[in-house]
Design a protein around this motif. Structure first.
Motif, PDB file in Angstrom:
ATOM      1  N   SER A 242       0.660  -1.231   0.003  1.00  0.00           N
ATOM      2  CA  SER A 242      -0.007  -0.077   0.005  1.00  0.00           C
ATOM      3  C   SER A 242       0.881   1.192  -0.048  1.00  0.00           C
ATOM      4  CB  SER A 242      -0.894   0.161   1.314  1.00  0.00           C
ATOM      5  OG  SER A 242      -0.162   0.083   2.320  1.00  0.00           O
ATOM      6  N   ILE A 243       0.374   2.270  -0.151  1.00  0.00           N
ATOM      7  CA  ILE A 243       1.125   3.626  -0.289  1.00  0.00           C
ATOM      8  C   ILE A 243       1.788   3.826   1.048  1.00  0.00           C
ATOM      9  CG2 ILE A 243       0.892   6.329  -0.364  1.00  0.00           C
ATOM     10  CD1 ILE A 243       1.128   4.934  -3.243  1.00  0.00           C
ATOM     11  N   GLU A 244       0.842   3.385   2.094  1.00  0.00           N
ATOM     12  CA  GLU A 244       1.273   3.757   3.508  1.00  0.00           C
ATOM     13  C   GLU A 244       2.420   2.722   3.768  1.00  0.00           C
ATOM     14  OE1 GLU A 244      -1.992   3.112   2.515  1.00  0.00           O
ATOM     15  OE2 GLU A 244      -2.680   5.286   2.972  1.00  0.00           O
ATOM     16  N   GLU A 245       2.336   1.710   3.384  1.00  0.00           N
ATOM     17  CA  GLU A 245       3.332   0.784   3.686  1.00  0.00           C
ATOM     18  C   GLU A 245       4.663   1.064   2.930  1.00  0.00           C
ATOM     19  OE1 GLU A 245       3.523  -3.627   2.493  1.00  0.00           O
ATOM     20  OE2 GLU A 245       2.812  -3.798   4.287  1.00  0.00           O
ATOM     21  N   LEU A 246       4.399   1.711   1.740  1.00  0.00           N
ATOM     22  CA  LEU A 246       5.648   1.917   1.039  1.00  0.00           C
ATOM     23  C   LEU A 246       6.471   3.186   1.438  1.00  0.00           C
ATOM     24  CD1 LEU A 246       7.123   1.869  -1.951  1.00  0.00           C
ATOM     25  CD2 LEU A 246       5.785   3.898  -2.489  1.00  0.00           C
ATOM     26  N   TYR A 247       5.639   4.195   2.199  1.00  0.00           N
ATOM     27  CA  TYR A 247       6.183   5.172   2.811  1.00  0.00           C
ATOM     28  C   TYR A 247       6.866   4.820   4.045  1.00  0.00           C
ATOM     29  CZ  TYR A 247       6.959  10.090   4.526  1.00  0.00           C
ATOM     30  OH  TYR A 247       7.903  10.869   4.811  1.00  0.00           O
ATOM     31  N   GLU A 248       6.359   3.920   4.681  1.00  0.00           N
ATOM     32  CA  GLU A 248       7.092   3.352   6.138  1.00  0.00           C
ATOM     33  C   GLU A 248       8.238   2.699   5.562  1.00  0.00           C
ATOM     34  OE1 GLU A 248       6.286  -0.295   9.122  1.00  0.00           O
ATOM     35  OE2 GLU A 248       4.652   0.535   8.304  1.00  0.00           O
ATOM     36  N   TYR A 249       8.349   1.930   4.723  1.00  0.00           N
ATOM     37  CA  TYR A 249       9.636   1.084   4.324  1.00  0.00           C
ATOM     38  C   TYR A 249      10.637   2.079   3.692  1.00  0.00           C
ATOM     39  CZ  TYR A 249       7.531  -3.264   5.301  1.00  0.00           C
ATOM     40  OH  TYR A 249       6.796  -4.200   6.067  1.00  0.00           O
ATOM     41  N   TYR A 250      10.189   3.066   2.879  1.00  0.00           N
ATOM     42  CA  TYR A 250      10.958   4.116   2.511  1.00  0.00           C
ATOM     43  C   TYR A 250      11.722   4.977   3.251  1.00  0.00           C
ATOM     44  CZ  TYR A 250      11.953   9.035   1.137  1.00  0.00           C
ATOM     45  OH  TYR A 250      12.300  10.333   0.906  1.00  0.00           O
ATOM     46  N   ARG A 251      11.033   5.321   4.460  1.00  0.00           N
ATOM     47  CA  ARG A 251      11.725   5.833   5.665  1.00  0.00           C
ATOM     48  C   ARG A 251      12.764   5.004   6.402  1.00  0.00           C
ATOM     49  NH1 ARG A 251       6.211   7.675   7.494  1.00  0.00           N
ATOM     50  NH2 ARG A 251       6.332   5.900   8.642  1.00  0.00           N
ATOM     51  N   GLU A 252      12.333   3.671   6.395  1.00  0.00           N
ATOM     52  CA  GLU A 252      13.351   2.616   6.951  1.00  0.00           C
ATOM     53  C   GLU A 252      14.557   2.577   5.954  1.00  0.00           C
ATOM     54  OE1 GLU A 252      11.827  -1.102   7.909  1.00  0.00           O
ATOM     55  OE2 GLU A 252      10.071   0.052   9.179  1.00  0.00           O
ATOM     56  N   ALA A 253      14.537   2.646   4.765  1.00  0.00           N
ATOM     57  CA  ALA A 253      15.381   2.575   3.797  1.00  0.00           C
ATOM     58  C   ALA A 253      16.369   3.893   3.964  1.00  0.00           C
ATOM     59  CB  ALA A 253      14.897   2.459   2.426  1.00  0.00           C
ATOM     60  N   VAL A 254      15.870   5.074   4.049  1.00  0.00           N
ATOM     61  CA  VAL A 254      16.670   6.121   4.349  1.00  0.00           C
ATOM     62  C   VAL A 254      17.460   5.912   5.461  1.00  0.00           C
ATOM     63  CG1 VAL A 254      16.697   8.765   4.888  1.00  0.00           C
ATOM     64  CG2 VAL A 254      15.084   7.845   2.980  1.00  0.00           C
ATOM     65  N   ASP A 255      16.666   5.798   6.723  1.00  0.00           N
ATOM     66  CA  ASP A 255      17.359   5.286   8.002  1.00  0.00           C
ATOM     67  C   ASP A 255      18.633   4.382   8.106  1.00  0.00           C
ATOM     68  OD1 ASP A 255      15.753   7.458   9.361  1.00  0.00           O
ATOM     69  OD2 ASP A 255      14.499   5.868  10.204  1.00  0.00           O
ATOM     70  N   ASP A 256      18.201   3.443   7.272  1.00  0.00           N
ATOM     71  CA  ASP A 256      19.356   2.363   7.260  1.00  0.00           C
ATOM     72  C   ASP A 256      20.157   2.949   6.223  1.00  0.00           C
ATOM     73  OD1 ASP A 256      17.874   0.839   8.768  1.00  0.00           O
ATOM     74  OD2 ASP A 256      17.145  -0.674   7.115  1.00  0.00           O
ATOM     75  N   TYR A 257      20.179   3.468   5.301  1.00  0.00           N
ATOM     76  CA  TYR A 257      21.380   3.912   4.477  1.00  0.00           C
ATOM     77  C   TYR A 257      22.108   4.979   5.078  1.00  0.00           C
ATOM     78  CZ  TYR A 257      23.603   6.277   0.321  1.00  0.00           C
ATOM     79  OH  TYR A 257      24.418   6.709  -0.211  1.00  0.00           O
ATOM     80  N   MET A 258      21.532   5.783   5.964  1.00  0.00           N
ATOM     81  CA  MET A 258      22.014   6.837   6.681  1.00  0.00           C
ATOM     82  C   MET A 258      22.959   6.270   7.732  1.00  0.00           C
ATOM     83  SD  MET A 258      19.326   9.911   7.045  1.00  0.00           S
ATOM     84  CE  MET A 258      20.486  10.905   7.946  1.00  0.00           C
ATOM     85  N   GLU A 259      22.737   5.209   8.131  1.00  0.00           N
ATOM     86  CA  GLU A 259      23.460   4.599   9.173  1.00  0.00           C
ATOM     87  C   GLU A 259      24.503   3.899   8.620  1.00  0.00           C
ATOM     88  OE1 GLU A 259      22.763   0.513  11.884  1.00  0.00           O
ATOM     89  OE2 GLU A 259      21.257   2.158  12.078  1.00  0.00           O
ATOM     90  N   PHE A 260      24.288   3.155   7.455  1.00  0.00           N
ATOM     91  CA  PHE A 260      25.513   2.427   6.663  1.00  0.00           C
ATOM     92  C   PHE A 260      26.387   3.466   6.210  1.00  0.00           C
ATOM     93  CE2 PHE A 260      26.860   1.859   2.385  1.00  0.00           C
ATOM     94  CZ  PHE A 260      27.446   0.425   2.548  1.00  0.00           C
ATOM     95  N   ARG A 261      25.981   4.590   5.749  1.00  0.00           N
ATOM     96  CA  ARG A 261      26.796   5.413   5.204  1.00  0.00           C
ATOM     97  C   ARG A 261      27.876   6.027   6.460  1.00  0.00           C
ATOM     98  NH1 ARG A 261      28.801   5.884   0.431  1.00  0.00           N
ATOM     99  NH2 ARG A 261      29.244   8.178   0.735  1.00  0.00           N
ATOM    100  N   GLU A 262      27.040   6.069   7.505  1.00  0.00           N
ATOM    101  CA  GLU A 262      27.901   6.853   8.889  1.00  0.00           C
ATOM    102  C   GLU A 262      28.884   5.570   9.161  1.00  0.00           C
ATOM    103  OE1 GLU A 262      29.701   8.953  11.756  1.00  0.00           O
ATOM    104  OE2 GLU A 262      27.940   9.527  10.320  1.00  0.00           O
ATOM    105  N   GLU A 263      28.674   4.261   9.152  1.00  0.00           N
ATOM    106  CA  GLU A 263      29.523   3.291   9.399  1.00  0.00           C
ATOM    107  C   GLU A 263      30.560   3.101   8.498  1.00  0.00           C
ATOM    108  OE1 GLU A 263      29.577   1.035  12.074  1.00  0.00           O
ATOM    109  OE2 GLU A 263      28.118   2.343  13.001  1.00  0.00           O
ATOM    110  N   MET A 264      30.596   3.369   7.240  1.00  0.00           N
ATOM    111  CA  MET A 264      31.602   3.558   6.262  1.00  0.00           C
ATOM    112  C   MET A 264      32.622   4.676   6.646  1.00  0.00           C
ATOM    113  SD  MET A 264      30.853   0.874   4.297  1.00  0.00           S
ATOM    114  CE  MET A 264      32.134   1.228   3.123  1.00  0.00           C
ATOM    115  N   ARG A 265      32.031   5.672   7.076  1.00  0.00           N
ATOM    116  CA  ARG A 265      32.854   7.012   7.380  1.00  0.00           C
ATOM    117  C   ARG A 265      33.870   6.414   8.471  1.00  0.00           C
ATOM    118  NH1 ARG A 265      28.314  10.488   7.131  1.00  0.00           N
ATOM    119  NH2 ARG A 265      27.832  10.767   5.119  1.00  0.00           N
ATOM    120  N   LYS A 266      33.539   5.555   9.274  1.00  0.00           N
ATOM    121  CA  LYS A 266      34.357   5.163  10.593  1.00  0.00           C
ATOM    122  C   LYS A 266      35.673   4.312  10.262  1.00  0.00           C
ATOM    123  CE  LYS A 266      30.627   5.498  13.890  1.00  0.00           C
ATOM    124  NZ  LYS A 266      29.961   4.935  14.769  1.00  0.00           N
TER     125      LYS A 266
END
Length: 66
Positions: free
Chosen positions: A42-66
């Motif tokens: 659903s659109i609602e589920e898509l947006y929820e997983y989109y936000r999770e994807a952004v959060d996971d990506y930001m966390e991944f990028r932060e880990e790669m900087r360390k």
């Protein structure tokens, strides 16, 4: 959110698409060097997983900087 448009969360832009064949909404983060996809039934589920994807990506990028 509207199909064919984009969403923004924490400075990241994501696409919104729909597959008639698979009966699922999907998208990907845009303007980044990596490939990050998300999908939902659903659109609602898509947006929820989109936000999770952004959060996971930001966390991944932060880990790669360390």
């Amino acid at each position: 959110m509207v199909l064919g448009q984009f969403v923004e969360y924490k400075g990241h832009i994501g696409s919104i698409e729909y597959s008639d064949e698979d009966k699922i909404y999907f998208g990907q983060l845009l303007n980044i060097e990596d490939l990050v996809n998300y999908e939902g039934h659903s659109i609602e589920e898509l947006y929820e997983y989109y936000r999770e994807a952004v959060d996971d990506y930001m966390e991944f990028r932060e880990e790669m900087r360390k």
